[in-house]
Design an enzyme around this catalytic site. Structure first.
Site, PDB file in Angstrom:
ATOM      1  N   HIS A   1      -2.895   5.874   5.141  1.00  0.00           N
ATOM      2  CA  HIS A   1      -4.223   6.446   5.345  1.00  0.00           C
ATOM      3  C   HIS A   1      -5.068   5.675   6.349  1.00  0.00           C
ATOM      4  O   HIS A   1      -6.191   6.098   6.665  1.00  0.00           O
ATOM      5  CB  HIS A   1      -4.967   6.523   4.008  1.00  0.00           C
ATOM      6  CG  HIS A   1      -4.426   7.575   3.096  1.00  0.00           C
ATOM      7  ND1 HIS A   1      -5.115   8.034   1.993  1.00  0.00           N
ATOM      8  CD2 HIS A   1      -3.268   8.277   3.123  1.00  0.00           C
ATOM      9  CE1 HIS A   1      -4.413   8.964   1.378  1.00  0.00           C
ATOM     10  NE2 HIS A   1      -3.270   9.120   2.050  1.00  0.00           N
TER      11      HIS A   1
ATOM     12  N   ASN B   1       5.121  13.361   0.438  1.00  0.00           N
ATOM     13  CA  ASN B   1       5.566  13.064  -0.925  1.00  0.00           C
ATOM     14  C   ASN B   1       4.642  13.648  -1.992  1.00  0.00           C
ATOM     15  O   ASN B   1       5.084  13.990  -3.085  1.00  0.00           O
ATOM     16  CB  ASN B   1       5.687  11.545  -1.124  1.00  0.00           C
ATOM     17  CG  ASN B   1       4.413  10.802  -0.783  1.00  0.00           C
ATOM     18  OD1 ASN B   1       3.877  10.958   0.301  1.00  0.00           O
ATOM     19  ND2 ASN B   1       3.911   9.996  -1.698  1.00  0.00           N
ATOM     20  N   HIS B   2       3.362  13.807  -1.694  1.00  0.00           N
ATOM     21  CA  HIS B   2       2.446  14.314  -2.709  1.00  0.00           C
ATOM     22  C   HIS B   2       2.706  15.780  -3.043  1.00  0.00           C
ATOM     23  O   HIS B   2       2.498  16.193  -4.183  1.00  0.00           O
ATOM     24  CB  HIS B   2       0.991  14.153  -2.239  1.00  0.00           C
ATOM     25  CG  HIS B   2       0.358  12.886  -2.707  1.00  0.00           C
ATOM     26  ND1 HIS B   2      -0.602  12.844  -3.685  1.00  0.00           N
ATOM     27  CD2 HIS B   2       0.572  11.599  -2.345  1.00  0.00           C
ATOM     28  CE1 HIS B   2      -0.970  11.594  -3.897  1.00  0.00           C
ATOM     29  NE2 HIS B   2      -0.271  10.823  -3.094  1.00  0.00           N
TER      30      HIS B   2
ATOM     31  N   ASP C   1       1.238   9.372   5.948  1.00  0.00           N
ATOM     32  CA  ASP C   1       1.456   8.660   4.689  1.00  0.00           C
ATOM     33  C   ASP C   1       0.552   7.450   4.583  1.00  0.00           C
ATOM     34  O   ASP C   1      -0.005   7.179   3.518  1.00  0.00           O
ATOM     35  CB  ASP C   1       2.907   8.227   4.492  1.00  0.00           C
ATOM     36  CG  ASP C   1       3.229   7.984   3.007  1.00  0.00           C
ATOM     37  OD1 ASP C   1       2.401   8.367   2.158  1.00  0.00           O
ATOM     38  OD2 ASP C   1       4.295   7.429   2.697  1.00  0.00           O
TER      39      ASP C   1
ATOM     40  N   ASP D   1      -2.280  13.813   5.886  1.00  0.00           N
ATOM     41  CA  ASP D   1      -2.915  13.273   4.682  1.00  0.00           C
ATOM     42  C   ASP D   1      -4.279  13.909   4.429  1.00  0.00           C
ATOM     43  O   ASP D   1      -5.274  13.224   4.195  1.00  0.00           O
ATOM     44  CB  ASP D   1      -3.030  11.749   4.785  1.00  0.00           C
ATOM     45  CG  ASP D   1      -1.668  11.083   4.842  1.00  0.00           C
ATOM     46  OD1 ASP D   1      -0.990  11.055   3.800  1.00  0.00           O
ATOM     47  OD2 ASP D   1      -1.266  10.621   5.928  1.00  0.00           O
TER      48      ASP D   1
ATOM     49  N   ASP E   1       1.525  15.682   3.436  1.00  0.00           N
ATOM     50  CA  ASP E   1       0.488  15.623   2.409  1.00  0.00           C
ATOM     51  C   ASP E   1      -0.687  16.521   2.774  1.00  0.00           C
ATOM     52  O   ASP E   1      -1.849  16.107   2.740  1.00  0.00           O
ATOM     53  CB  ASP E   1       0.009  14.186   2.168  1.00  0.00           C
ATOM     54  CG  ASP E   1       0.977  13.398   1.295  1.00  0.00           C
ATOM     55  OD1 ASP E   1       1.959  13.985   0.808  1.00  0.00           O
ATOM     56  OD2 ASP E   1       0.759  12.187   1.105  1.00  0.00           O
TER      57      ASP E   1
ATOM     58  N   HIS F   1      -4.776  16.017   1.885  1.00  0.00           N
ATOM     59  CA  HIS F   1      -4.899  15.955   0.419  1.00  0.00           C
ATOM     60  C   HIS F   1      -5.833  17.025  -0.137  1.00  0.00           C
ATOM     61  O   HIS F   1      -6.692  16.757  -0.984  1.00  0.00           O
ATOM     62  CB  HIS F   1      -5.356  14.560  -0.013  1.00  0.00           C
ATOM     63  CG  HIS F   1      -4.293  13.516   0.163  1.00  0.00           C
ATOM     64  ND1 HIS F   1      -3.322  13.285  -0.779  1.00  0.00           N
ATOM     65  CD2 HIS F   1      -4.033  12.668   1.207  1.00  0.00           C
ATOM     66  CE1 HIS F   1      -2.510  12.330  -0.350  1.00  0.00           C
ATOM     67  NE2 HIS F   1      -2.914  11.955   0.862  1.00  0.00           N
TER      68      HIS F   1
ATOM     69  N   HIS G   1       6.936  11.642   7.678  1.00  0.00           N
ATOM     70  CA  HIS G   1       6.039  11.176   6.614  1.00  0.00           C
ATOM     71  C   HIS G   1       6.694  10.018   5.889  1.00  0.00           C
ATOM     72  O   HIS G   1       7.772  10.157   5.306  1.00  0.00           O
ATOM     73  CB  HIS G   1       5.756  12.308   5.625  1.00  0.00           C
ATOM     74  CG  HIS G   1       4.663  11.986   4.658  1.00  0.00           C
ATOM     75  ND1 HIS G   1       3.340  12.265   4.909  1.00  0.00           N
ATOM     76  CD2 HIS G   1       4.690  11.396   3.441  1.00  0.00           C
ATOM     77  CE1 HIS G   1       2.607  11.872   3.890  1.00  0.00           C
ATOM     78  NE2 HIS G   1       3.405  11.342   2.980  1.00  0.00           N
TER      79      HIS G   1
END
Length: 447
Positions: A183, A85-86, A181, A9, A50, A11, A150
């Site tokens: 956070h 998924n992002h 996934d 994650d 992610d 991002h 994830h």
């Protein structure tokens, strides 16, 4: 013995609060994890999905990520990862690109052995397609086995994936599940197996108040006291300072009181989030934000949680515009997803700055249900049938010939990841022309 950094994650590419500085912060946090990996001479960095915030990362984000991964590769430390998924696209994944560049290994149902531990991967899979999964993994001859996945697994917050089902139906007996996934960092044991989240490496929303970091996982017979063969330690990251200021205004108190509370904090280069409650006088959020910025804050956001009440009765002799609009919308026969968007846009409880992100979250939560995007029957012309959306590639476990695992959808439940307080516009929101009603895009579309 095998020592790995477990992260996820990250991002990268998230321009939180529309700030280029915050966008760089997310890449810098990933770089800090890699620096720690090199300094600590770990055996691998394991990323649980992610890596990117968006399916269409921009060129600076891609180049920055490649630069960081090359540092890791130069140090001889493998980067093992799954798709979240992002970042999932309809065709090939960005992780596949990094793998072809020799900078990463995409984990799947075949073991990748590092030291004396075999690592497997499970990309994010939409809830609607998990019944198709068989959790069939190739055997290994290592001393330990770990599944990197994830999703939102039980027994943690927002769970929609049965962890015990994964463990009991798998062909391989896993010693640990290294997850992404959620956070919020956390750990638990399920069916005598360690299950853990490292949390995000930067604060992706105002709800993520705890410090950010990652896990250092050691697979070793003597790793911990007792019968445990695995040791999981939390390591902190030095990330952008967030200052949270809560002000409850009493009767007669107003903006001066808010400023007084704000000035008690060190605001230098910080993200300052002010929340106002109570029965005091009205305030001007923009004025408080300007005050914080003048005091050195990188970003300041003020949220007034109070509702304004009035004893006056308003008698309108003509049709209420809201009722008229609502009646018209009902006659349009919009899809369920479209009605969600309409309700969000006209909801007085959603701040203007948060409408985009809230709408995005509402749409993402519907992606598992294609029917939510179908117009109501009475709104379709006679004989008009909409084409079914192309079915995304379900992945190795869902369909044997479909490639690696399943293609993620976006659930928007990462403990506040949608950032209702953020007022942030993502790349997906900026590009409304992205093909595919399910929000998926192909790398060919991108290129």
């Amino acid at each position: 013995m095998t020592r790995v950094i477990h992260t996820g994650d990250t991002h990268i590419g998230y321009q939180q609060y529309h700030s280029p500085v915050r966008r760089q912060d997310f890449l810098d946090a990933f770089g800090a994890v890699v620096d720690d990996a090199i300094d600590g001479d770990v055996d691998a960095v394991v990323h649980a999905g992610d890596l990117f915030h968006d399916r269409r990362p921009e060129l600076p984000d891609l180049m920055g990520t490649i630069t960081v991964l090359r540092r890791l590769d130069d140090a001889g430390i493998p980067f093992l990862a799954v798709v979240g998924n992002h970042e999932s696209t309809r065709g090939g994944q960005w992780l596949d690109l990094f793998e072809r560049l020799g900078l990463a290994t995409r984990l799947d149902d075949e073991p990748v052995t590092v030291g004396d531990t075999a690592f497997y991967g499970l990309d994010h899979v939409p809830v609607s397609r998990r019944d198709e999964l068989e959790y069939a993994f190739e055997p290994h001859d290592a001393d330990y086995a770990a599944l990197v996945a994830h999703g939102l697994f039980e027994p943690f917050a927002h769970a929609d994936w049965d962890t015990e089902t994964v463990l009991t139906e798998s062909d391989v007996a896993f010693d640990a599940m290294l997850l992404g996934d959620n956070h919020k960092p956390d750990r638990a044991t399920v069916a005598d197996t360690w299950v853990t989240y490292p949390g995000s490496t930067e604060r992706a929303s105002a709800s993520e108040r705890e410090g950010r970091g990652y896990n250092l996982v050691r697979f070793d017979e003597a790793a911990a006291a007792g019968d445990d063969r695995i040791e999981i330690r939390r390591r902190a990251l030095d990330t952008r300072e967030f200052v949270f200021v809560s002000v409850e205004l009493g009767e007669g108190e107003g903006e001066a009181r808010v400023r007084e509370q704000v000035r008690q904090h060190d605001l230098a280069d910080a993200v300052v989030l002010v929340e106002v409650t109570g029965d005091g006088d009205p305030i001007t959020p923009a004025a408080v934000e300007e005050f914080a910025a003048d005091a050195g804050a990188l970003i300041a956001r003020v949220t007034d949680r109070r509702t304004v009440e009035t004893d006056e009765a308003v008698d309108v002799s003509f049709a209420d515009p809201e009722d008229a609009v609502r009646e018209r919308i009902e006659r349009m026969g919009l899809s369920t997803a479209a009605l969600d968007v309409d309700a969000t846009v006209r909801d007085d409880g959603v701040a203007d700055a948060n409408v985009r992100e809230t709408v995005k979250s509402a749409v993402e939560e519907r992606l598992d249900d294609p029917g939510a995007f179908e117009p109501a029957e009475d709104s379709m012309s006679d004989g008009d049938e909409s084409d079914e959306d192309a079915e995304p590639d379900a992945g190795k476990h869902a369909e044997p010939d479909a490639g690696k695992h399943a293609e993620p959808d976006t659930d928007g439940t990462h403990t506040g990841e949608t950032g209702a307080d953020d007022g942030t516009e993502s790349t997906a929101e900026r590009d409304e022309s992205a093909p595919g009603a399910d929000g998926q895009v192909s790398m060919e579309d991108y290129l």
